[in-house]
Design a protein around this motif. Structure first.
Motif, short mmCIF file in Angstrom:
data_model
loop_
_atom_site.label_atom_id
_atom_site.label_comp_id
_atom_site.label_asym_id
_atom_site.label_seq_id
_atom_site.Cartn_x
_atom_site.Cartn_y
_atom_site.Cartn_z
N ILE A 32 11.20 -0.43 3.93
CA ILE A 32 11.63 -0.93 5.24
C ILE A 32 10.61 -1.92 5.79
CG2 ILE A 32 12.06 -0.26 7.64
CD1 ILE A 32 13.26 2.33 6.60
N SER A 33 9.33 -1.64 5.59
CA SER A 33 8.28 -2.53 6.07
C SER A 33 8.39 -3.90 5.44
CB SER A 33 6.90 -1.91 5.78
OG SER A 33 5.86 -2.77 6.19
N TYR A 34 8.54 -3.92 4.12
CA TYR A 34 8.65 -5.21 3.44
C TYR A 34 9.95 -5.93 3.80
CZ TYR A 34 8.47 -8.73 -0.21
OH TYR A 34 8.44 -9.92 -0.86
N PHE A 35 11.04 -5.18 3.87
CA PHE A 35 12.32 -5.79 4.20
C PHE A 35 12.33 -6.34 5.62
CE2 PHE A 35 16.97 -6.05 4.42
CZ PHE A 35 17.24 -6.53 3.15
N VAL B 193 0.83 -1.20 0.00
CA VAL B 193 0.00 0.00 0.00
C VAL B 193 0.87 1.26 0.00
CG1 VAL B 193 -1.68 1.32 1.33
CG2 VAL B 193 -1.97 -1.14 1.06
N LEU B 194 1.89 1.28 0.85
CA LEU B 194 2.74 2.45 0.95
C LEU B 194 3.49 2.72 -0.35
CD1 LEU B 194 4.22 1.96 4.54
CD2 LEU B 194 2.68 3.78 3.80
N ILE C 265 7.39 13.83 0.15
CA ILE C 265 6.46 12.88 0.78
C ILE C 265 6.49 11.54 0.04
CG2 ILE C 265 4.03 12.41 1.27
CD1 ILE C 265 3.66 15.42 1.68
N SER C 266 6.53 11.59 -1.29
CA SER C 266 6.58 10.37 -2.08
C SER C 266 7.83 9.56 -1.76
CB SER C 266 6.56 10.73 -3.57
OG SER C 266 6.70 9.58 -4.36
N LEU C 267 8.95 10.22 -1.65
CA LEU C 267 10.20 9.53 -1.33
C LEU C 267 10.14 8.91 0.06
CD1 LEU C 267 13.07 8.81 -2.18
CD2 LEU C 267 13.81 11.00 -1.24
N LEU C 268 9.61 9.64 1.04
CA LEU C 268 9.52 9.12 2.40
C LEU C 268 8.59 7.90 2.48
CD1 LEU C 268 9.38 12.44 4.46
CD2 LEU C 268 11.33 10.91 4.15
N LEU C 269 7.47 7.96 1.77
CA LEU C 269 6.56 6.82 1.74
C LEU C 269 7.23 5.59 1.11
CD1 LEU C 269 3.14 8.44 0.72
CD2 LEU C 269 3.72 7.37 2.92
N ALA C 270 8.01 5.82 0.06
CA ALA C 270 8.70 4.72 -0.59
C ALA C 270 9.71 4.07 0.36
CB ALA C 270 9.41 5.21 -1.85
N ILE D 272 1.31 9.19 -5.67
CA ILE D 272 1.19 10.56 -5.18
C ILE D 272 1.85 11.56 -6.12
CG2 ILE D 272 3.31 10.67 -3.81
CD1 ILE D 272 1.69 12.02 -1.61
N LEU D 273 2.80 11.06 -6.94
CA LEU D 273 3.43 11.95 -7.91
C LEU D 273 2.42 12.44 -8.94
CD1 LEU D 273 6.77 10.03 -8.57
CD2 LEU D 273 6.44 12.07 -7.17
N ALA D 274 1.33 11.69 -9.11
CA ALA D 274 0.35 12.05 -10.13
C ALA D 274 -0.58 13.16 -9.69
CB ALA D 274 -0.48 10.83 -10.51
#
Length: 402
Positions: free
Chosen positions: A372-375, A201-202, A362-367, A209-211
């Motif tokens: 990190i969540s998946y890893f 989701v993130l 914000i887009s970079l921070l979410l990425a 969000i870039l769009a």
């Protein structure tokens, strides 16, 4: 009658307090020391050999874990760096007068010959042999099929970028992670956890969000609907390719070595290049390439170098993607690829003097958060697998000792 021993008997048996059967055993040991201690010696040697074997297994496991983490990190760097460089060079091509769709499609795979050098270096007389693969015909058909699908997918992406605004293109491309989650579930048996879903989701929102930021790209026109459909189809096809590559590794290649990774990329890229080159000539676009090069904003040399290095960047990206599929999974490779979507704008700020607004931050921070969540989920899976392995080995050791 006196029951004690005489002096002569005591001289013969100085340890008169020791029972006779014990003394006889000691005497037997003195007479045959090697025979009496053979069993004890054999037991001690067996225990030492078992301990040494367990220590060697532990060392091998530690070496394997370090090699695995290094391989995953290396492939991730290849994906992020290659994808960012190739994307920026693709934008550079369009910004300075490039317009050939089939040439862009060809660029995504044409640099595969550069992979022959590391492939040849990895093949030495001392190299361990690869596990026997499936019959050559099946493996060849798989490579041909993957190459043709890749060529079609590259063409769809090229046309999608032509018909959509940059922001809308990024939004639609972000759906590839959702498609990949579905394909990985049905084709590769990928299991989802809360952390995995949170990561998906993130990362999807990070790209999407870039769009929503204002974009003055004037390329959107009457073909907007067609561009949306083509880009959506390209995202689904891209996700299918990753899952099929993972399935090919498991069922046909049967090896996770770097040589196997390079082989898959070389053969599929060769097929994709042949298909794109055929399309370039059949469509007639090749006739306008000379005029396009002469009118390129950075000159003919800049035109050629842009295409060459963009193609090299895509090959670096593809090697990293295939490597991550081999080492982890198709879904993880797509997570790393999606992580790179908001990275390109950061480099665009440095190289092209683009404005770095709050939406990009914000887009970079979410990425990063999603990655990190998946890893972390993968780290938990790794720890659980390690614990299960240790418990299993202890159980085997107890069974063997019993």
């Amino acid at each position: 009658m006196e029951h004690g021993c005489t002096a002569d008997e005591q001289l013969k048996r100085p340890n008169a307090s020791i029972p006779a059967h014990v003394e006889d055993a000691d005497a037997e040991e003195l007479r045959h020391p090697l025979t009496s201690t053979a069993a004890m010696g054999d037991t001690t040697m067996e225990e030492e050999e078992e301990e040494e074997e367990e220590e060697e297994k532990g060392r091998r496991r530690r070496r394997w874990r370090w090699r695995w983490w290094v391989a995953v990190a290396m492939h991730s760097v290849l994906v992020l760096s290659g994808q960012s460089a190739a994307t920026l060079l693709g934008r550079f091509y369009y910004d300075h007068g490039g317009s050939s769709m089939w040439l862009q499609t060809l660029t995504l795979s044409a640099a595969f010959p550069v992979l022959f050098l590391p492939r040849l270096l990895l093949f030495t007389p001392q190299s361990p042999p690869l596990p026997p693969p499936s019959p050559l015909l099946k493996l060849g058909l798989a490579y041909v099929g993957l190459g043709l699908i890749t060529a079609v997918d590259s063409l769809l992406y090229s046309y999608g970028l032509l018909y959509l605004t940059v922001s809308a293109y990024s939004l639609v491309c972000a759906t590839q992670l959702g498609f990949n989650a579905v394909f990985s579930y049905f084709i590769n048996g990928e299991k989802f956890t809360d952390l995995t879903l949170n990561s998906l989701v993130l990362l999807t929102f990070s790209a999407a969000i870039l769009a929503v930021r204002s974009d003055d790209d004037p390329t959107a026109g009457r073909h907007y609907g067609l561009g949306f459909v083509l880009t959506l189809a390209a995202s689904a096809l891209y996700s299918l390719i990753l899952s099929l590559m993972e399935l090919t590794f498991e069922k046909l290649v049967r090896s996770r070595s770097l040589r196997a990774v390079l082989d898959m990329q070389i053969y599929t890229a060769a097929v994709s290049t042949a298909a794109a080159a055929a399309g370039l000539f059949i469509s007639g676009e090749y006739r306008g390439l000379r005029r396009e090069a002469e009118g390129f904003g950075r000159g003919e040399v800049g035109y050629v170098m842009t295409l060459i290095w963009a193609s090299v960047g895509w090959q670096v990206t593809n090697v990293g993607l295939v490597g991550l599929i081999s080492e982890v999974s198709a879904l993880f490779s797509n997570v790393i690829s999606t992580l790179g979507i908001p990275i390109a704008p950061v480099f665009a700020v440095i190289l092209f003097k683009d404005k770095m607004d709050g939406v990009k931050v914000i887009s970079l921070l979410l990425a990063i958060w999603g990655f990190i969540s998946y890893f972390y989920q993968h780290y938990l899976d790794y720890k659980a697998q390690k614990k299960a392995t240790v418990l299993g080995e202890r159980g085997d050791a107890r069974d063997a000792s019993a």
